[in-house]
Scaffold this motif. Sequence first.
Motif, PDB file in Angstrom:
ATOM      1  N   VAL A 604       0.937  -1.210   0.093  1.00 46.46           N
ATOM      2  CA  VAL A 604       0.067  -0.062   0.073  1.00 46.46           C
ATOM      3  C   VAL A 604       0.963   1.295  -0.026  1.00 46.46           C
ATOM      4  O   VAL A 604       0.666   2.025  -0.773  1.00 46.46           O
ATOM      5  N   ALA A 605       1.953   1.317   0.784  1.00 41.50           N
ATOM      6  CA  ALA A 605       2.829   2.419   0.758  1.00 41.50           C
ATOM      7  C   ALA A 605       3.353   2.806  -0.645  1.00 41.50           C
ATOM      8  O   ALA A 605       3.594   3.645  -0.863  1.00 41.50           O
ATOM      9  N   GLU A 606       3.900   1.692  -1.273  1.00 43.89           N
ATOM     10  CA  GLU A 606       4.283   1.860  -2.513  1.00 43.89           C
ATOM     11  C   GLU A 606       3.350   2.370  -3.556  1.00 43.89           C
ATOM     12  O   GLU A 606       3.787   3.142  -4.272  1.00 43.89           O
ATOM     13  N   LYS A 607       2.081   2.076  -3.346  1.00 44.09           N
ATOM     14  CA  LYS A 607       1.170   2.649  -4.088  1.00 44.09           C
ATOM     15  C   LYS A 607       0.883   3.934  -3.802  1.00 44.09           C
ATOM     16  O   LYS A 607       0.397   4.817  -4.705  1.00 44.09           O
ATOM     17  N   TRP A 616       1.421  11.165   2.465  1.00 46.19           N
ATOM     18  CA  TRP A 616       1.449  11.847   4.106  1.00 46.19           C
ATOM     19  C   TRP A 616       0.641  11.157   4.759  1.00 46.19           C
ATOM     20  O   TRP A 616       0.551  10.808   5.972  1.00 46.19           O
ATOM     21  N   TYR A 617      -0.732  10.802   4.243  1.00 46.51           N
ATOM     22  CA  TYR A 617      -1.575  10.001   4.878  1.00 46.51           C
ATOM     23  C   TYR A 617      -1.077   8.822   5.604  1.00 46.51           C
ATOM     24  O   TYR A 617      -1.604   8.661   6.660  1.00 46.51           O
ATOM     25  N   PHE A 618      -0.553   7.958   4.532  1.00 52.41           N
ATOM     26  CA  PHE A 618      -0.017   6.803   5.008  1.00 52.41           C
ATOM     27  C   PHE A 618       0.982   7.087   5.942  1.00 52.41           C
ATOM     28  O   PHE A 618       0.945   6.317   7.302  1.00 52.41           O
ATOM     29  N   HIS A 619       2.061   7.930   5.934  1.00 50.85           N
ATOM     30  CA  HIS A 619       2.866   8.119   6.852  1.00 50.85           C
ATOM     31  C   HIS A 619       2.364   8.439   8.132  1.00 50.85           C
ATOM     32  O   HIS A 619       2.761   7.680   9.166  1.00 50.85           O
ATOM     33  N   THR A 662       9.598   2.561   3.153  1.00 53.61           N
ATOM     34  CA  THR A 662       8.774   2.909   1.684  1.00 53.61           C
ATOM     35  C   THR A 662       7.810   4.030   2.069  1.00 53.61           C
ATOM     36  O   THR A 662       7.622   4.753   1.096  1.00 53.61           O
ATOM     37  N   ALA A 663       7.458   4.223   3.417  1.00 53.47           N
ATOM     38  CA  ALA A 663       6.477   5.280   3.807  1.00 53.47           C
ATOM     39  C   ALA A 663       7.076   6.555   3.574  1.00 53.47           C
ATOM     40  O   ALA A 663       6.639   7.666   4.004  1.00 53.47           O
TER      41      ALA A 663
END
Lengths: 1029, 189
Positions: A604-607, A616-619, A662-663
């Motif tokens: 997901v982070a890669e995408k 930023w949301y993921f991180h 990745t994030a």
Amino acid sequence: MAAAAALGAVAPTGALWGLVQDFVMGQQEGPADQVTADVKSGNYTVLQVVEALGSSLENPEPRTRARGIQLLSQVLLQCHSLLLEKEVVHLILFYENRLKDHHLVIPSVLQGLRALSLCVALPPGLAVSVLKAIFQEVHVQSLPQVDRHTVYSIITNFMRTREEELKGLGADFTFGFIQVMDGEKDPRNLLVAFRIVHDLISRDYSLGPFVEELFEVTSCYFPIDFTPPPNDPHGIQREDLILSLRAVLASTPRFAEFLLPLLIEKVDSEILSAKLDSLQTLNACCAVYGQKELKDFLPSLWASIRREVFQTASERVEAEGLAALNSLTACLSRSVLRADAEDLLDSFLSNILQDCRHHLCEPDMKLVWPSAKLLQAAAGASARACDHITSNVLPLLLEQFHKHSQSNQRRTILEMILGFLKLQQKWSYEDKDERPLSGFKDQLCSLVFMALTDPSTQLQLVGIRTLTVLGAQPDLLSSGDLELAVGHLYRLSFLEEDSQSWVAALEASGTLATLYPAAFSSHLVPKLVEELCIEESDLARGDGPTKCSRHRRCLQALSAISTHASIVKETLPLLLQHLCQMNKGNTVAGTSEVIAVCQSLQQVAEKCQQDPESCWYFHQTAIPCLLALAVQASMPEKEHSVLKKVLLQDEVLAAMVSVIGTATTHLSPDLAAQSVAHIVPLFLDGNISFLPENSFPGRFQPFQDGSSGQRRLVALLMAFVCSLPRNVEIPQLNQLMRELLELSCCHGCPFSSTAAAKCFAGLLNKHPAGQQLDEFLQLAVDKVEAGLSSGPYRSQAFTLLLWVTKALVLRYHPLSSCLTDRLMGLLSDPELGPAAADGFSLLMSDCTDVLTRAGHAEVRIMFRQRFFTDNVPALVRGFHAAPRDVKPNYLKGLSHVLNRLPKPVLLPELPTLLSLLLEALSCPDSVVQLSTLSCLQPLLLEAPQVMSLHVDTLVTKFLNLSSSPSMAVRIAALQCMHAVTHLPTPVLLPYKLQVIRALAKPLDDKKRLVRKEAVSARGEWFLLGSPGS
Amino acid sequence: MVGGGGMGGGLLENANPLIYERSGERPVTAGEEDEQVPDSIDAREIFDIRRCWARAGWRGPGRGSESPFLHLPHLIRSINDPEHPLTLEELNVVEQVRVQVSDPESTVAVAFTPTIPHCSMATLIGLSIKVKLLRSLPQRFKLDVHITPGTHASEHAVNKQLADKERVAAALENTHLLEVVNQCLSARS
């Protein structure tokens, strides 16, 4: 000599006289350069040279006259820029006059004219007069190649600077040139001549009545049949001539009536190259032709192209035929028509359809694909063509799909449909109703769904691809269609492992989810959630492996569809929640379970990387959560939850490291700075305030006296700080570096000390040069030296040395050579020697977590080559000087360096290492053996002469290694045995029988891959020296 | 490349080599990468050995203009559709089923189909297959190369010749014959 005399009468100096005499009468070449230099420097004028030459230019002996004019021409070639207009006029008159002279004189005269054609001071009118004189007086084709080339140069020069004047000559100029080039044979001259013709046409010179003549004089070379002589110093390739002739032939529609019959004739010939050249030329012509030019030839062109595509055995001819058809159709589509004219496109396409459509109804027959390709080539040319063909072909194919019931045939038909659908994507239709597909939508959908439910995997795969293409058509699928499609994809995603369909289904889900996020959120995500929940409660009931794999699939599906920001907002919390529940609940979660969740998170982070907002949301969401879980797990507790142990395992932490890395890599510097301000204090000061659930039973102090569990989490810190962009400032850096250094030599837990060393190295690599960097380095070197000298921390100190060295080697830091020497010194260390040898592998390879280009580390592109050049001589010296028992360490280190180097770089260096490589073959270490074999194999192919000196050693060692316990070594040894057959046969023949007998054994090897190499090597050895090989 | 390229994979299920792609390299499985697991010799492996021969043979004899067997590739081509000639390899896709191997019993049986019932090259093709297998298989194997029943006029005679060890050995003593066989087997030409 009136012209020369009229130039004036200044008495020439004696020296010039002497030089001229030496050149003309003395036949020496040197004086010409002297005279030229003097004129250039202003010692003499051109006029003085002419005067000095005076009598030689009038000499009755033609050889002497030629020599005189040669000198003058040579001077002019160098000094034409110094001439005054008045001088030019006189010189031109003189030279034009000389064109009538003896044939021995002509070459020098032409040289002179060439010099004058470069002259800026040439008054108007003279260019035309020079050309007229040449056309009239000189029979160009009876001159030698060099002089013909001079004539072409004169013409080229004038065309470049006197275009208007030459155009004043009208068609006479064209005619004159046609006569000049008629019969030219030399490829060098042809290149220039073709260029001139191309300019004549493209610059719009008047061709007058000579169009056909101009065509004849160039087209007689078509198709080009030229093989450059071996060792040709001019380097003209067949392809150069082909392209420059094609540029001429395809430059004007006026050639069409002559060229098209010629092309058709050559396509119909038997010669492959002629076919290719003709089809490519036709392709080029379509760029400038219109309906008018093509009209009369369309039936024959179509017949020829059809025949080539239907019948040829050559894929290139087929490809060129299809390309030509595509351009023809594009050309017909492009032409603007008068209102009353017939549109040739429609009749042309109808012809194609008529000849091809019946083949489409026979999916078992061989013409089905060629026909489909022809139709698709035509349909790919324009929206109009695509419309015409698709509206005819699609109903037919849809009908055929239902007529045929076998999966094979259906697959062929669906593949064809897919091809036509893909072409639709090239054209955008403004008006929704005009879209040709909308009428077929329902039929297409039901057909795709039939394919998706078919038992044949192949048909399913095509169905999935077709669904993706249909989805990509704007506004085609209704919400009902999408719901069905999502349902099918969900079902396919859970097919058994050996089917390729589930991979394709996941991929298609990802693609479609970007386009229809709402459909996937509402129809797929809830089903996956449900699936995950069922698992939770069922796992305990021990439906073991199948449930487990359904669970994995579910995680994979969640990450696969996270291609749209709005979906990520649903899937990411789901995944994190799942991880937390594993933590809280009392279910037994295995290591692999947790790793699977982390892998999904990483995907997901890669995408998310490409979209700054999602990134930023993921991180912001994932990293505090992961850190909180890890910190929680590291707290000392009485009841030992199983998951907590699991979370601290090496592999699980490694999986989390890659999520965090990745994030982080794609964060913008200011957002990264926000994040770093939280995370560094967490590790240094135990500031847990930003973690989502932060009521922990104890303090988090990984660097102080924290438990070993807490220290392991430094790996997560490493993942974060080593992935930051280089310009993000890290707070408390000085303290952090010191703590890391301290931890890196800490006793007891290799995982955390290595993580600390890697983190230190990663930061060091990115730190800008300067005093602070030098301080850090000094600290590190002191730490390493202290550690290496005393007992208990030696291996930790060595690890630190290795990582620091790597960080510096990558950025070409001056201290790196010093550290590398230290490392090399350790090769003879009885305790650390083998580890040092393996360390070279680490230095040369790419890491995945730190010191990566993706993580913004400073990695110079040629670092491997540089390392090789700097260190291999020392390694070789070290090897020779080392005592017997540590020699293998040197060989192994060397092997690692050689192995990682690109083979083309390595090859020129290998002969100097040959004796060492031969020795390395006897080394018992299989890493060394393998690397040596892989170095020797290309050498056998590239340098058979050198290698044949060692044939005895090579054959014996290779045969020995072909029974090595390691399969990779056996394979490599047999490949070398095969490569040995490239050595000169007489050298090999004495070994033939022995080798054939020895190779019988690996024929019965237990591994198929080994047998395969044995078969091919033994087969080659049988053929050595045999008749007919 | 529109369409045709995506058609790979259907090796056995397809009975129509004209449309489907050739089989390609045998994929390497995880078990084959594992040092410990022994892989037994199977039909595909024998087929691959034969396929090498077929690839080379397609070009081999056609090269030497002096060869008396110049018409061999021509012959093979002529029985196929002249519009879209099949390669020998594609023909062989159908023939993998005619290879029978038993690794534990050390036997290999290969049936080949001559191109036409009166093919004068049948013995030569059989001999080439036999020699290739002799060179490529462990000695423990007992080889049986024969014509697919019912596909050749003098099937019995050819089979007998191919089964006769001494005659095969004698044939290979003949330099001229060996030359032609080697031409078929030479992958370099």
